[in-house]
Motif scaffolding. Structure first.
Motif, PDB file in Angstrom:
ATOM      1  N   HIS A  26      -8.191 -11.077  -7.405  1.00  0.00           N
ATOM      2  CA  HIS A  26      -7.484 -10.594  -6.212  1.00  0.00           C
ATOM      3  C   HIS A  26      -6.324 -11.558  -5.975  1.00  0.00           C
ATOM      4  CE1 HIS A  26      -7.012  -8.171  -2.647  1.00  0.00           C
ATOM      5  NE2 HIS A  26      -7.065  -9.225  -1.864  1.00  0.00           N
ATOM      6  N   SER A  27      -5.220 -11.338  -6.687  1.00  0.00           N
ATOM      7  CA  SER A  27      -4.081 -12.257  -6.653  1.00  0.00           C
ATOM      8  C   SER A  27      -3.429 -12.277  -5.280  1.00  0.00           C
ATOM      9  CB  SER A  27      -3.050 -11.857  -7.704  1.00  0.00           C
ATOM     10  OG  SER A  27      -2.362 -10.675  -7.293  1.00  0.00           O
ATOM     11  N   ILE A  28      -2.568 -13.250  -5.078  1.00  0.00           N
ATOM     12  CA  ILE A  28      -1.853 -13.331  -3.804  1.00  0.00           C
ATOM     13  C   ILE A  28      -0.883 -12.164  -3.648  1.00  0.00           C
ATOM     14  CG2 ILE A  28      -0.489 -14.827  -2.312  1.00  0.00           C
ATOM     15  CD1 ILE A  28      -3.356 -15.801  -3.022  1.00  0.00           C
ATOM     16  N   TYR A  29      -0.332 -11.689  -4.736  1.00  0.00           N
ATOM     17  CA  TYR A  29       0.472 -10.462  -4.672  1.00  0.00           C
ATOM     18  C   TYR A  29      -0.385  -9.304  -4.185  1.00  0.00           C
ATOM     19  CZ  TYR A  29       2.272  -6.017  -6.321  1.00  0.00           C
ATOM     20  OH  TYR A  29       2.646  -4.699  -6.385  1.00  0.00           O
ATOM     21  N   ARG A  30      -1.592  -9.167  -4.745  1.00  0.00           N
ATOM     22  CA  ARG A  30      -2.488  -8.080  -4.331  1.00  0.00           C
ATOM     23  C   ARG A  30      -2.893  -8.217  -2.867  1.00  0.00           C
ATOM     24  NH1 ARG A  30      -3.454  -3.365  -7.431  1.00  0.00           N
ATOM     25  NH2 ARG A  30      -2.053  -3.828  -9.156  1.00  0.00           N
ATOM     26  N   ALA A  31      -2.994  -9.446  -2.400  1.00  0.00           N
ATOM     27  CA  ALA A  31      -3.411  -9.682  -1.020  1.00  0.00           C
ATOM     28  C   ALA A  31      -2.309  -9.345  -0.014  1.00  0.00           C
ATOM     29  CB  ALA A  31      -3.848 -11.135  -0.858  1.00  0.00           C
ATOM     30  N   TYR A  32      -1.065  -9.700  -0.353  1.00  0.00           N
ATOM     31  CA  TYR A  32       0.015  -9.629   0.638  1.00  0.00           C
ATOM     32  C   TYR A  32       1.017  -8.497   0.419  1.00  0.00           C
ATOM     33  CZ  TYR A  32      -1.036 -14.142   2.875  1.00  0.00           C
ATOM     34  OH  TYR A  32      -1.616 -15.166   3.592  1.00  0.00           O
ATOM     35  N   VAL A  33       1.349  -8.200  -0.823  1.00  0.00           N
ATOM     36  CA  VAL A  33       2.452  -7.270  -1.080  1.00  0.00           C
ATOM     37  C   VAL A  33       1.968  -5.889  -1.496  1.00  0.00           C
ATOM     38  CG1 VAL A  33       4.523  -6.843  -2.478  1.00  0.00           C
ATOM     39  CG2 VAL A  33       3.985  -9.170  -1.716  1.00  0.00           C
ATOM     40  N   HIS A  34       1.013  -5.823  -2.380  1.00  0.00           N
ATOM     41  CA  HIS A  34       0.585  -4.538  -2.915  1.00  0.00           C
ATOM     42  C   HIS A  34       0.205  -3.526  -1.831  1.00  0.00           C
ATOM     43  CE1 HIS A  34      -0.709  -1.892  -6.151  1.00  0.00           C
ATOM     44  NE2 HIS A  34      -1.812  -1.638  -5.465  1.00  0.00           N
ATOM     45  N   PRO A  35      -0.493  -3.942  -0.766  1.00  0.00           N
ATOM     46  CA  PRO A  35      -0.825  -2.955   0.271  1.00  0.00           C
ATOM     47  C   PRO A  35       0.399  -2.361   0.962  1.00  0.00           C
ATOM     48  CG  PRO A  35      -2.208  -4.906   0.471  1.00  0.00           C
ATOM     49  CD  PRO A  35      -1.128  -5.246  -0.504  1.00  0.00           C
ATOM     50  N   ARG A  36       1.562  -2.992   0.816  1.00  0.00           N
ATOM     51  CA  ARG A  36       2.769  -2.522   1.493  1.00  0.00           C
ATOM     52  C   ARG A  36       3.751  -1.820   0.554  1.00  0.00           C
ATOM     53  NH1 ARG A  36       2.652  -3.920   6.529  1.00  0.00           N
ATOM     54  NH2 ARG A  36       1.207  -5.561   7.160  1.00  0.00           N
ATOM     55  N   ARG A  37       3.386  -1.718  -0.727  1.00  0.00           N
ATOM     56  CA  ARG A  37       4.242  -0.978  -1.647  1.00  0.00           C
ATOM     57  C   ARG A  37       4.377   0.461  -1.162  1.00  0.00           C
ATOM     58  NH1 ARG A  37       5.042  -3.390  -6.801  1.00  0.00           N
ATOM     59  NH2 ARG A  37       6.571  -1.719  -7.102  1.00  0.00           N
ATOM     60  N   GLY A  38       5.564   0.949  -1.150  1.00  0.00           N
ATOM     61  CA  GLY A  38       5.817   2.288  -0.631  1.00  0.00           C
ATOM     62  C   GLY A  38       6.439   2.289   0.747  1.00  0.00           C
ATOM     63  N   GLN A  39       6.354   1.148   1.455  1.00  0.00           N
ATOM     64  CA  GLN A  39       7.038   1.071   2.746  1.00  0.00           C
ATOM     65  C   GLN A  39       8.557   1.156   2.531  1.00  0.00           C
ATOM     66  OE1 GLN A  39       3.921  -1.921   5.104  1.00  0.00           O
ATOM     67  NE2 GLN A  39       6.117  -2.378   5.068  1.00  0.00           N
ATOM     68  N   ASN A  73      10.913  -0.220   4.048  1.00  0.00           N
ATOM     69  CA  ASN A  73      11.653  -1.466   4.310  1.00  0.00           C
ATOM     70  C   ASN A  73      11.384  -2.542   3.269  1.00  0.00           C
ATOM     71  OD1 ASN A  73       8.971  -1.941   5.172  1.00  0.00           O
ATOM     72  ND2 ASN A  73       9.645  -3.548   6.583  1.00  0.00           N
ATOM     73  N   LEU A  74      10.570  -2.245   2.239  1.00  0.00           N
ATOM     74  CA  LEU A  74      10.246  -3.225   1.203  1.00  0.00           C
ATOM     75  C   LEU A  74      10.639  -2.690  -0.164  1.00  0.00           C
ATOM     76  CD1 LEU A  74       8.879  -5.838   0.173  1.00  0.00           C
ATOM     77  CD2 LEU A  74       6.716  -4.554   0.120  1.00  0.00           C
ATOM     78  N   THR A  75      11.521  -3.430  -0.829  1.00  0.00           N
ATOM     79  CA  THR A  75      11.931  -3.087  -2.195  1.00  0.00           C
ATOM     80  C   THR A  75      11.442  -4.177  -3.128  1.00  0.00           C
ATOM     81  OG1 THR A  75      13.922  -1.965  -1.376  1.00  0.00           O
ATOM     82  CG2 THR A  75      13.898  -2.621  -3.708  1.00  0.00           C
ATOM     83  N   VAL A  76      10.743  -3.789  -4.185  1.00  0.00           N
ATOM     84  CA  VAL A  76      10.245  -4.737  -5.178  1.00  0.00           C
ATOM     85  C   VAL A  76      10.894  -4.424  -6.514  1.00  0.00           C
ATOM     86  CG1 VAL A  76       8.223  -5.651  -6.364  1.00  0.00           C
ATOM     87  CG2 VAL A  76       8.048  -4.968  -3.960  1.00  0.00           C
ATOM     88  N   LEU A  77      11.646  -5.381  -7.039  1.00  0.00           N
ATOM     89  CA  LEU A  77      12.289  -5.232  -8.339  1.00  0.00           C
ATOM     90  C   LEU A  77      11.579  -6.120  -9.345  1.00  0.00           C
ATOM     91  CD1 LEU A  77      16.100  -5.369  -7.452  1.00  0.00           C
ATOM     92  CD2 LEU A  77      14.695  -3.331  -7.831  1.00  0.00           C
ATOM     93  N   THR A  78      11.076  -5.543 -10.416  1.00  0.00           N
ATOM     94  CA  THR A  78      10.472  -6.327 -11.495  1.00  0.00           C
ATOM     95  C   THR A  78      11.433  -6.383 -12.680  1.00  0.00           C
ATOM     96  OG1 THR A  78       9.345  -4.353 -12.317  1.00  0.00           O
ATOM     97  CG2 THR A  78       8.111  -5.778 -10.805  1.00  0.00           C
TER      98      THR A  78
END
Length: 513
Positions: free
Chosen positions: A200-213, A215-220
């Motif tokens: 359960h990475s820190i990305y999974r803890a903080y960012v993943h639940p908000r993917r799709g919002q 106001n949040l853009t994630v560029l890989t």
């Protein structure tokens, strides 16, 4: 509003950057861009706790290598660092180690800010954690984003290690955080970021639940190459995606969370750093900060390996027990940091000495090495690799401590608690001082806890102030392990989460977001 303009740009989706982006995205009115050089985290070797070694050396790893070091027989130590969503928290051993009370008191003293004190940080940890262990409401948190659980049920070899520590008058604790890290130390089963059998990475803890919002853009797969300025103010970043240059702009701030190697690299290639070094590479100087790239620190360890009587199972990724101890009760901080691995792990240089097919390793680690290194540039371009010189064992105290730690672990491994499980010690064996020194120089490896290269403080070598703002420029903050004045006692992931939370506290106070 242009689609390349945001309120905040967070560079790097590791243990600190994920916190900053996820927390800022809680405000639906704030536009947040999170840029990550690596790829997504949808991979079985990330998800499965026992697969973490399979990530090393892959595209999920920056694959840094230290420069040749005469203090360790001219070896070049691999310096693995997570590349991808979650950063190190997606490829590490998943240990949740919060640091010693006096680590945080030191941070408060260096910064001149009580917001970094243990009392303040303890409140942050209580907000961060969803702790699954025995209730300890004065020290541990529940209901937070980070799922933390004990490595239980643990394998017999982990139980034996705790019993052996007790036999040496080292106390054992319910967990390796809280009370244990307010005093001399002790031994305990590890706390881990494993949830329902998966990392359960820190990305999974903080960012993943908000993917799709919206106001949040994630560029890989997007590499931040340099900062963009208007005068002395950072107004955005330049990044590379599939060889194409892209520019993104921030109305409020850019937050660098690229880690202890890439943060100073981007700073220097953007014109922030030691003036002489920048001019050597033809980089125009925006702000002379001699501390950029200096003060490099890392935990160093030395493997002692013991053979099993019969093959033993491996649990929870293979590291279920740990031991911190102060060799002198007068020390403010533990100087010993030992992690047990439930399989044999020699260095490449010592692998020929006779490693058992089945055995366990105690990494004899230095909790606070005195050696200091640096990160410098090989050139001005994004694809010019940084030069990393950790200077491992360059301070004479560190070699003496290495031998003391190895002898301590040899004594630990000889305790009656291991009877029936362990046939005996394989490495380093019964060596005189000179031979043990040679073994230690060949055994020295990183714990993957690089930090300190853009340190927080108030002296001439400091790069950020207590609010994590970079001296001499506006609109730029750093939130990652590079800001640590000194390495914390233990694994650095949990302190990096605190650093991210502290950055968010300061951002919210300034912008009322």
């Amino acid at each position: 509003m242009p689609d390349n303009t945001f309120d905040f740009i967070v560079c790097g989706a590791g243990a600190s950057g994920s916190v900053v982006a996820g927390r800022l995205a809680e405000n639906p009115g704030g536009r947040v861009l999170l840029i990550e050089a690596g790829s997504d985290d949808e991979h079985p070797d990330i998800e499965q706790p026992g697969h973490w070694p399979l990530n090393l050396g892959t595209e999920r790893d920056w694959n840094f290598t230290a420069a040749a070091n005469p203090h360790i027989n001219d070896r070049q130590i691999p310096l693995n660092m997570g590349r991808g969503l979650g950063g190190g928290s997606s490829i590490n051993v998943m240990l949740w180690a919060r640091g010693h009370k006096n680590d945080w008191e030191d941070f408060a003293a260096e910064s001149g800010d009580p917001a970094w004190s243990y009392a303040s940080v303890l409140k942050l940890y209580q907000r961060i954690e969803d702790y699954q262990g025995n209730a300890d409401p004065s020290r541990r948190g529940t209901g937070g984003p980070v799922h933390v659980q004990c490595a239980a049920p643990a394998q017999p070899i982990a139980h034996a290690m705790l019993d052996a520590a007790n036999a040496m008058d080292i106390p054992t604790f319910d967990n390796p955080n809280g009370l244990m890290m307010e005093g001399r130390g002790g031994a305990a089963f590890n706390d881990l970021i494993i949830k329902n059998g998966k990392r359960h990475s820190i990305y999974r803890a903080y960012v993943h639940p908000r993917r799709g919002q919206p106001n949040l853009t994630v560029l890989t797969d997007t590499l931040v190459s340099r900062l963009l300025f208007k005068g002395q103010r950072v107004v955005g970043v330049e990044a590379l995606n599939q060889g194409q240059i892209q520019r993104y702009y921030a109305d409020h701030e850019v937050i660098l969370s690229l880690g202890a190697i890439n943060t100073p690299k981007v700073l220097m290639q953007s014109g922030i750093g030691p003036e002489q070094a920048l001019r050597r590479h033809g980089i125009p100087v925006i702000q002379h900060l001699p501390g950029v790239g200096a003060n490099h620190q890392d935990h160093v360890s030395f493997a002692a390996i013991f053979a099993y009587t019969t093959p033993q199972p491996i649990g929870h990724g293979g590291s279920e027990a740990t031991l911190y101890w102060s060799s002198d009760s007068a020390l403010r901080l533990p100087d010993m940091f030992h992690c047990q691995a439930e399989f044999p792990v020699p260095s490449a240089e010592n692998a020929h000495l006779g490693v058992p097919d089945h055995g366990w390793t105690m990494f004899a680690g230095l909790a606070h090495p005195q050696s200091r290194g640096h990160v410098t540039l090989s050139g001005p371009r994004p694809d010019d690799a940084p030069i990393i010189q950790p200077n491992t064992l360059s301070h004479p105290d560190d070699l003496r401590s290495a031998l003391d730690n190895l002898r301590f672990v040899q004594e630990l491994g000889a305790q009656a608690a291991f009877k029936g499980l362990v046939k005996g010690e394989c490495l380093p064996g019964n060596l005189d001082t000179r031979a043990l020194e040679h073994y230690a120089r060949n055994a020295a490896v990183t714990y993957w806890h690089q930090c300190g290269t853009a340190k927080m403080g108030r002296d001439s070598m400091s790069v950020v102030d207590s609010r994590l703002l970079v001296y001499g420029v506006q609109g730029l903050r750093i939130a990652d392990a590079s800001i640590m004045p000194h390495v914390t006692s233990g694994n650095t992931m949990a302190p990096c989460v605190v650093i991210g939370e502290r950055a968010v506290e300061e951002i919210r106070a300034l912008y009322q977001v």
